[in-house]
Motif scaffolding. Structure first.
Motif, short mmCIF file in Angstrom:
data_model
loop_
_atom_site.label_atom_id
_atom_site.label_comp_id
_atom_site.label_asym_id
_atom_site.label_seq_id
_atom_site.Cartn_x
_atom_site.Cartn_y
_atom_site.Cartn_z
N ALA A 249 13.94 -6.89 -8.77
CA ALA A 249 13.90 -5.34 -9.34
C ALA A 249 12.69 -5.01 -9.79
N ALA A 250 11.94 -5.99 -10.30
CA ALA A 250 10.34 -5.86 -10.64
C ALA A 250 9.57 -5.28 -9.55
N VAL A 251 9.70 -5.93 -8.25
CA VAL A 251 8.68 -5.64 -7.21
C VAL A 251 9.05 -4.54 -6.49
N THR A 252 10.46 -4.23 -6.55
CA THR A 252 10.92 -2.77 -5.90
C THR A 252 10.11 -1.79 -6.82
N VAL A 253 10.48 -1.76 -8.07
CA VAL A 253 9.99 -0.70 -8.84
C VAL A 253 8.27 -0.63 -8.95
N PHE A 254 7.86 -1.58 -8.75
CA PHE A 254 6.34 -1.97 -8.82
C PHE A 254 5.95 -0.88 -7.71
N ALA A 255 6.39 -1.17 -6.41
CA ALA A 255 6.15 -0.34 -5.16
C ALA A 255 6.24 0.98 -5.60
N LEU A 256 7.39 1.36 -5.95
CA LEU A 256 7.40 2.98 -6.27
C LEU A 256 6.53 3.41 -7.56
N PHE A 257 6.34 2.58 -8.58
CA PHE A 257 5.46 3.10 -9.60
C PHE A 257 4.03 3.25 -9.12
N ALA A 258 3.47 2.32 -8.31
CA ALA A 258 2.20 2.30 -7.83
C ALA A 258 1.95 3.37 -6.80
N LEU A 259 2.63 3.52 -5.69
CA LEU A 259 2.67 4.41 -4.75
C LEU A 259 3.12 5.88 -5.15
N ARG A 260 4.01 5.96 -5.75
CA ARG A 260 4.39 7.36 -6.05
C ARG A 260 4.28 7.89 -7.48
N HIS A 261 4.56 7.05 -8.51
CA HIS A 261 4.09 7.31 -9.78
C HIS A 261 2.75 7.61 -10.10
N LEU A 262 1.96 6.64 -9.85
CA LEU A 262 0.61 6.42 -10.15
C LEU A 262 -0.24 7.03 -8.94
N GLY A 263 0.50 7.25 -7.73
CA GLY A 263 -0.36 7.87 -6.74
C GLY A 263 -1.31 7.08 -6.10
N LEU A 264 -1.20 5.70 -6.02
CA LEU A 264 -2.16 5.03 -5.43
C LEU A 264 -2.28 5.03 -3.88
N SER A 265 -3.56 4.76 -3.30
CA SER A 265 -3.47 4.75 -1.89
C SER A 265 -2.85 3.45 -1.45
N PRO A 266 -2.35 3.43 -0.06
CA PRO A 266 -2.04 1.89 0.42
C PRO A 266 -3.19 0.86 0.14
N PHE A 267 -4.39 1.32 0.23
CA PHE A 267 -5.41 0.38 0.07
C PHE A 267 -5.53 -0.23 -1.33
N LEU A 268 -5.44 0.60 -2.37
CA LEU A 268 -5.54 0.50 -3.63
C LEU A 268 -4.16 -0.28 -4.04
N TYR A 269 -3.23 -0.08 -3.41
CA TYR A 269 -1.93 -0.56 -3.82
C TYR A 269 -1.92 -1.84 -3.24
#
Length: 418
Positions: A249-269
């Motif tokens: 559950a954590a890593v699923t939310v982490f990907a969404l949180f980083a890429l969509r909520h914080l808007g990180l680029s794939p490189f920063l992610y």
């Protein structure tokens, strides 16, 4: 009297030719998996525009094969020769992953197609994992098991360190689908290295008479009975099952949180994931010494106590491009460090206390239950993220990590040693 911590270190396992080739092939696989993780997240979230629930489904599909064929794979690997299984399953992963860039170039790639490919790659991974964990005790001596697992953990964390930024860079340069072609090549090269590995088979590991192998279901039940009636492995298994529910559950939310909520680029992610790898390498380097000083059981318990803090830090991350990234970096660093020193001690302990003829079934039982919980965790993570929000979901996940720590903390695993 000398303590366990003062005892001489076991011989370096990389000096054993069979293990050295196994380590090299496994390291290539680790790099392929690290690139795949970033590429799939970027493909599903950014390029195919999946919803939160769909992201959870895609992640759950990757674990589903462990639920469906995990127990059967463990029983079969205990009957079969390990090396051919390892070669063919790794080769299969490479061939299957190559389908995604082919479909992308043909203009036919969809979320359903990605799910189907990842499911088939997961089936191959089930047999690869069963063969990897079953073959290791045949390559090195028992006193070398924690050190051998530490060497694998160190190469895994190096892959986790450089693989995600590499994957993020490849995604930025080539696109997510094409980047999966590089992962496919990594698996194919790994399979080639495994073909050159010599796996000695002692007399005790010779195949049993046909009359003793009539029922594969009886073999499966024997593996389950051993794991869930063992004084120390049973609480370890139950805690790990809960851990996988929370972690998925954590890593699923982490990907969404980083890429969509914080808007990180794939490189920063990928860079945040790389920090987990950097600290994981440090943890893996310290793992043998921590296991010798604290005991394998206490070392695992220490890690389980720290995981809730990791995900609490993520939950506290503000929606700010700088401070949000800093908080994610801190959380991933601690998370990686815990993984680095926990895994070698956990795996080495399990392999040492399990009879060789039960290794495949014990690991398969553990993996199947773990990945079944991961399926549930991924689905719950995606659904809850869309219903109650990212932060609330992360706090709930941290609470489940606490439960996993309590289960093992109040068990005979305290003070357990190989």
């Amino acid at each position: 009297m000398r303590s366990a911590a003062d005892a001489p270190l076991p011989e370096e396992p990389l000096r054993v030719p069979g293990f050295a080739r196994f380590w090299t092939g496994s390291t290539l696989s680790f790099f392929a998996v690290a690139v795949t993780t970033v590429a799939v997240d970027a493909l599903v979230i950014n390029e195919l525009g999946a919803s939160e629930a769909q992201v959870g489904i895609i992640r759950a599909v990757q674990f589903l094969p462990y639920l469906l064929v995990g127990l059967l794979a463990g029983a079969l690997v205990d009957r079969w020769r390990k090396k051919p299984v390892l070669v063919l399953s790794t080769l299969g992963s490479g061939v299957v992953l190559a389908v995604i860039p082919a479909l992308w170039w043909a203009g036919s790639l969809s979320l359903a197609a990605v799910a189907a490919v990842l499911f088939l790659a997961g089936v191959c991974s089930v047999f690869t994992a069963a063969a990897q964990q079953s073959v290791l005790p045949f390559l090195v001596q028992r006193p070398q098991l924690v050190m051998a697992n530490a060497r694998l953990g160190q190469s895994m964390t190096v892959a986790q360190t450089s693989g995600p930024p590499l994957g993020g860079g490849l995604v930025s340069l080539m696109g997510a689908a094409a980047s999966l072609g590089a992962s496919a090549v990594g698996h194919l090269a790994s399979a080639l290295l495994y073909t050159r590995m010599n796996v000695p088979v002692p007399p005790a590991a010779a195949p049993a008479p046909a009359a003793a192998r009539l029922s594969i279901w009886r073999d499966i039940r024997a593996g389950m009975s051993f794991l869930y009636r063992h004084r120390t492995l049973t609480p370890l298994a139950l805690s790990t099952h809960i851990w996988f529910l929370a972690n998925s559950a954590a890593v699923t939310v982490f990907a969404l949180f980083a890429l969509r909520h914080l808007g990180l680029s794939p490189f920063l992610y990928g860079l945040t994931l790389a920090l987990a790898g950097v600290m994981g390498l440090l943890g893996a380097l310290l793992a043998p010494r921590m296991g010798r000083r604290l005991g394998e059981g206490n070392t695992v318990i220490l890690a389980r106590l720290l995981y809730p803090i990791c995900w609490g830090l993520v939950a506290l991350a503000p929606q700010d491009p700088v401070w949000g990234l800093v908080m994610l970096a801190l959380a991933q660093s601690l998370y990686g460090f815990c993984m680095g020193f926990e895994d070698p001690n956990e795996m080495g302990y399990c392999q040492a206390v399990t009879p060789q003829q039960l290794l495949g079934r014990m690991h398969a039982t553990m993996r199947s239950a773990n990945r079944s919980m991961a399926v549930v965790g991924a689905l719950l993570g995606g659904i809850l993220a869309g219903v109650i929000g990212y932060h609330n979901t992360l706090w709930a996940v941290a609470g489940v990590f606490v439960l996993a720590a309590l289960i093992i903390g109040f068990s005979p695993m305290r003070g357990a040693r190989v």
